[in-house]
Each structure stands twice: as structure tokens, then as C-alpha cells.
Design an enzyme around this catalytic site. Structure first.
Site, PDB file in Angstrom:
ATOM      1  N   ALA A 233       0.840  -1.208   0.000  1.00  0.00           N
ATOM      2  CA  ALA A 233       0.000   0.000   0.000  1.00  0.00           C
ATOM      3  C   ALA A 233       0.875   1.257   0.000  1.00  0.00           C
ATOM      4  O   ALA A 233       1.244   1.773  -1.065  1.00  0.00           O
ATOM      5  CB  ALA A 233      -0.934  -0.045   1.192  1.00  0.00           C
ATOM      6  N   ARG A 234       1.211   1.721   1.178  1.00  0.00           N
ATOM      7  CA  ARG A 234       2.125   2.847   1.327  1.00  0.00           C
ATOM      8  C   ARG A 234       2.959   2.592   2.576  1.00  0.00           C
ATOM      9  O   ARG A 234       2.473   2.033   3.568  1.00  0.00           O
ATOM     10  CB  ARG A 234       1.365   4.173   1.506  1.00  0.00           C
ATOM     11  N   ASP A 258       7.082  -3.511  -0.644  1.00  0.00           N
ATOM     12  CA  ASP A 258       7.267  -2.812  -1.922  1.00  0.00           C
ATOM     13  C   ASP A 258       7.295  -1.305  -1.722  1.00  0.00           C
ATOM     14  O   ASP A 258       7.673  -0.566  -2.612  1.00  0.00           O
ATOM     15  CB  ASP A 258       6.109  -3.170  -2.874  1.00  0.00           C
ATOM     16  N   GLU A 263      10.240   6.946   1.269  1.00  0.00           N
ATOM     17  CA  GLU A 263      11.037   6.417   0.155  1.00  0.00           C
ATOM     18  C   GLU A 263      11.465   7.547  -0.786  1.00  0.00           C
ATOM     19  O   GLU A 263      10.719   8.502  -0.951  1.00  0.00           O
ATOM     20  CB  GLU A 263      10.237   5.336  -0.601  1.00  0.00           C
ATOM     21  N   HIS A 281       9.102  -0.210  -4.926  1.00  0.00           N
ATOM     22  CA  HIS A 281       7.793   0.353  -5.326  1.00  0.00           C
ATOM     23  C   HIS A 281       7.490   0.032  -6.800  1.00  0.00           C
ATOM     24  O   HIS A 281       7.330   0.940  -7.617  1.00  0.00           O
ATOM     25  CB  HIS A 281       7.766   1.871  -5.073  1.00  0.00           C
ATOM     26  N   GLY A 283       4.904  -2.107  -7.690  1.00  0.00           N
ATOM     27  CA  GLY A 283       3.589  -2.757  -7.764  1.00  0.00           C
ATOM     28  C   GLY A 283       2.885  -2.582  -9.100  1.00  0.00           C
ATOM     29  O   GLY A 283       2.379  -3.538  -9.686  1.00  0.00           O
ATOM     30  N   SER A 284       2.857  -1.358  -9.598  1.00  0.00           N
ATOM     31  CA  SER A 284       2.103  -1.109 -10.844  1.00  0.00           C
ATOM     32  C   SER A 284       3.019  -1.066 -12.061  1.00  0.00           C
ATOM     33  O   SER A 284       2.577  -0.679 -13.150  1.00  0.00           O
ATOM     34  CB  SER A 284       1.323   0.197 -10.713  1.00  0.00           C
TER      35      SER A 284
HETATM   36  C1  DGY Z   1      -0.188   4.256  -7.223  1.00  0.00           C
HETATM   37  O1  DGY Z   1      -0.764   4.362  -8.303  1.00  0.00           O
HETATM   38  O2  DGY Z   1      -0.677   4.697  -6.178  1.00  0.00           O
HETATM   39  C2  DGY Z   1       1.156   3.595  -7.253  1.00  0.00           C
HETATM   40  O3  DGY Z   1       1.580   3.267  -5.987  1.00  0.00           O
HETATM   41  C3  DGY Z   1       2.172   4.487  -7.925  1.00  0.00           C
HETATM   42  O4  DGY Z   1       2.203   5.703  -7.296  1.00  0.00           O
END
Ligand code: DGY
Length: 315
Positions: A233-234, A258, A263, A281, A283-284
Site C-alpha cells: 500500500a504505502r 514494496d 522512500e 515500489h 507494484g504497478s
Molecule cells: C499508485 O498508483 O498509487 C502507485 O503506488 C504508484 O504511485
């Protein structure tokens, strides 16, 4: 063509796609920008396409030029934007929900498996030339198959993680603002019970002042000994001191992360604790998702410019 400023370099096919719809100005050297840099770059622009690496706080928002009529965030997370201040200025915001969920959930499985099977240590053994060959005591990990997975935040991404975890015969439990339909998993109204049955805890809730350091020492202590923690998530949802201390003490068998608080300046313990499988980071970070995110932002901005309300409008 409407003029837009994009705060970070996007993958080449994504930039090409945007250039078909807009007159695009890029942040050529791809350096993350301060709020005042963003404001300065917005002069003469009709819209801003911002990333999660740039913050737009209330003070910066007052400085945005009157010509700027829309913001598109190239992200599903939107904690970097002061939405109230944008709304007060009458600047609508679009974002990229849904389209990242599969990629991010894939990555959650990578992190889960990486932590459970000690991927960081295995990788280091080989690439550092220290591997002496197979042995029955080598890198004993834990199976994810059949484990009790606790998902904190059962939104679109949480559901996609659950879908994948079912293929590993995992038992799904979750915490959420509300219980979902039958079949989504076991809903826990009681946080203590949720934590104490989570062999693997996956954090998939949005960042907010309420979720800051949600995973603290007290909650970690409630997880079963040997549990694993995954965060896609964050970073702000995790108290880094508490998490790293619990891995060092052996209360947690490991973690897969991730995302990191502050960061890319991450807690130094993450550099040395090899039971914590880390990714920067990503993920996407798949081309499919990056293109789908761009289509979302483009169609959202075009719809706003045509005077209508896009479905991916935040404010
Ligand atoms: C999102 O889309 O929130 C991803 O973590 C990239 O910032």
C-alpha cells in the site's frame, strides 16, 4: 490541442499515447519536483499530470495558474494531493482506479512468496558466489499454501490478492470499513482476533492520517509468532522501528515490502535485514498497467475538457 505538463517521464509508448491527445511538456530530466517546481511548470498549461512522487499542498495549490483547469494523477493513491484545496480552487482531479489492481496483487504474491521462501538470501547466495550446492538444511522457509491470510483493506487490490491467494488454498480473513458479500472471506469486526489469526498479514489499505503507523509494535505483538507481513500500500502504514525490531527478535519470520515510509530514503535496517524481501515500489510497474493508467488519465481529462464528469473523477 490542450497543453499538459507531466511531472515524470513515462514509459515511451505511454508518452506516445499522451502525445496523440495533448500537447505534452515533459519533465525532461525526470527529477522529482518540489511543490513550487510543479507550480512553476504549470504556467501556460491547461492541465497537470502528476505522479505520487510530487506533492501538491494547499499553499502550492493557491499558486496554480488560473488557466490550469484539471489535474490527472498517474496513480491510484492520492495522498500526495490536497483534494480539499483543489476542490476549493475549482480544479477537478482524475485518477487511475481499478487498472492497477492485478499488477499490484501479482506483486503482493511475489512479496509473500519472496518472504516465505527467503528469496533475498537465496538470490544473494548465488550472485555473491557463496553457494556451495544443495543441502537439506539450506534456507528453510515456510509454505504459504494453506496459511491464514489477513488482508487489511479489502478494496479492489485486496480482493485481487484474495483471489490469487485462494489458488494457494489460503484461508482469507479481512478487515475493512464494512463486511463484503459472502464468499469474499471471513470478515473480522474485532481487530485483535483478526491479527491473532493472520499467519500472513497483507496491508492493502490507503494511506491517510488515520492509517499512519497502523502496524505498530502493539499490533505486531498480536500476530502469531513466525508471521509474515506484506505491504503493497504505502510505507506510512508501517512503523519501521517496530517492524524491523520484530524481525530481528524473530517474532516475525520476515516481511515482503514494496513501499517505504519516506522512500527512497528508507529505514537503514531494511538494508541489512535479509529476512525482509524488498522491492523498489514496483507494484504497478508493468507495461499493461502503465498503458491502462494513461488511458484512464487521458479519457478523464478529455471528458473534463468536454464539460462532462468522468467516472474516475476524485473531486
Ligand atoms: C499508485 O498508483 O498509487 C502507485 O503506488 C504508484 O504511485
Amino acid at each position: 490541442m490542450k497543453r499538459i505538463f507531466v511531472t515524470r517521464r513515462l514509459p515511451e509508448p505511454v508518452e506516445a499515447l499522451m502525445a496523440r491527445s495533448f500537447d505534452v511538456t515533459l519533465n525532461v530530466d525526470d527529477r522529482p519536483l518540489s511543490p513550487s517546481d510543479v507550480v512553476a511548470a504549470c504556467r501556460g498549461m491547461d492541465a497537470l499530470v502528476i505522479n505520487a512522487t510530487e506533492r501538491l499542498d494547499a499553499a502550492a495549490i493557491t499558486g496554480l495558474p488560473d488557466r490550469l483547469k484539471a489535474v490527472g494523477t498517474y496513480s491510484v493513491g492520492h495522498e500526495h494531493l490536497d483534494l480539499d484545496a483543489l476542490q476549493a480552487r475549482g480544479i477537478p482531479v482524475v485518477y487511475t482506479p481499478d487498472v492497477l489492481s492485478a499488477s499490484v496483487a501479482d506483486n503482493a504474491m511475489l512479496l509473500m512468496l519472496g518472504a516465505a521462501r527467503r528469496a533475498r538470501e537465496g538470490q544473494a547466495l548465488i550472485v555473491e558466489g557463496r553457494w556451495k550446492g544443495w543441502g537439506p538444511r539450506q534456507l528453510i522457509g515456510t509454505e504459504v499454501t494453506g496459511k491464514r491470510l489477513g488482508i487489511f483493506g479489502m478494496g479492489r487490490i485486496g480482493r485481487e490478492i484474495a483471489r490469487r491467494a485462494r489458488a494457494f488454498d489460503m484461508e482469507i480473513g479481512y478487515r475493512n470499513r464494512r463486511a463484503l458479500e459472502a464468499g469474499a472471506g471471513l470478515y473480522f469486526a474485532d481487530e485483535e482476533k483478526f491479527l491473532s489469526r493472520s499467519d500472513i498479514l497483507a496491508i492493502a489499505a490507503p494511506a491517510s492520517p488515520e492509517t499512519r503507523h497502523w502496524l505498530n509494535a502493539e499490533r505486531i505483538a498480536r500476530l502469531p509468532k513466525g508471521a509474515l507481513v506484506v505491504n503493497i500500500a504505502r510505507g506510512s502504514l508501517v512503523d519501521d522501528e517496530a517492524l524491523t525490531a520484530a524481525v530481528e527478535s524473530g517474532h516475525l519470520a520476515g516481511a515482503g515490502l514494496d513501499v517505504f515510509d519516506g522512500e527512497p530514503d528508507i529505514h537503514p535496517a531494511y538494508l541489512r535485514l535479509d529476512r525482509i524481501y524488498v522491492q523498489p515500489h514496483i507494484g504497478s510497474s508493468t507495461l499493461e498497467t502503465r498503458l491502462a493508467m494513461a488511458r484512464h488519465v487521458i479519457s478523464g481529462l478529455e471528458t473534463l475538457f468536454a464539460g462532462s464528469d468522468p467516472p474516475n473523477r476524485l473531486v
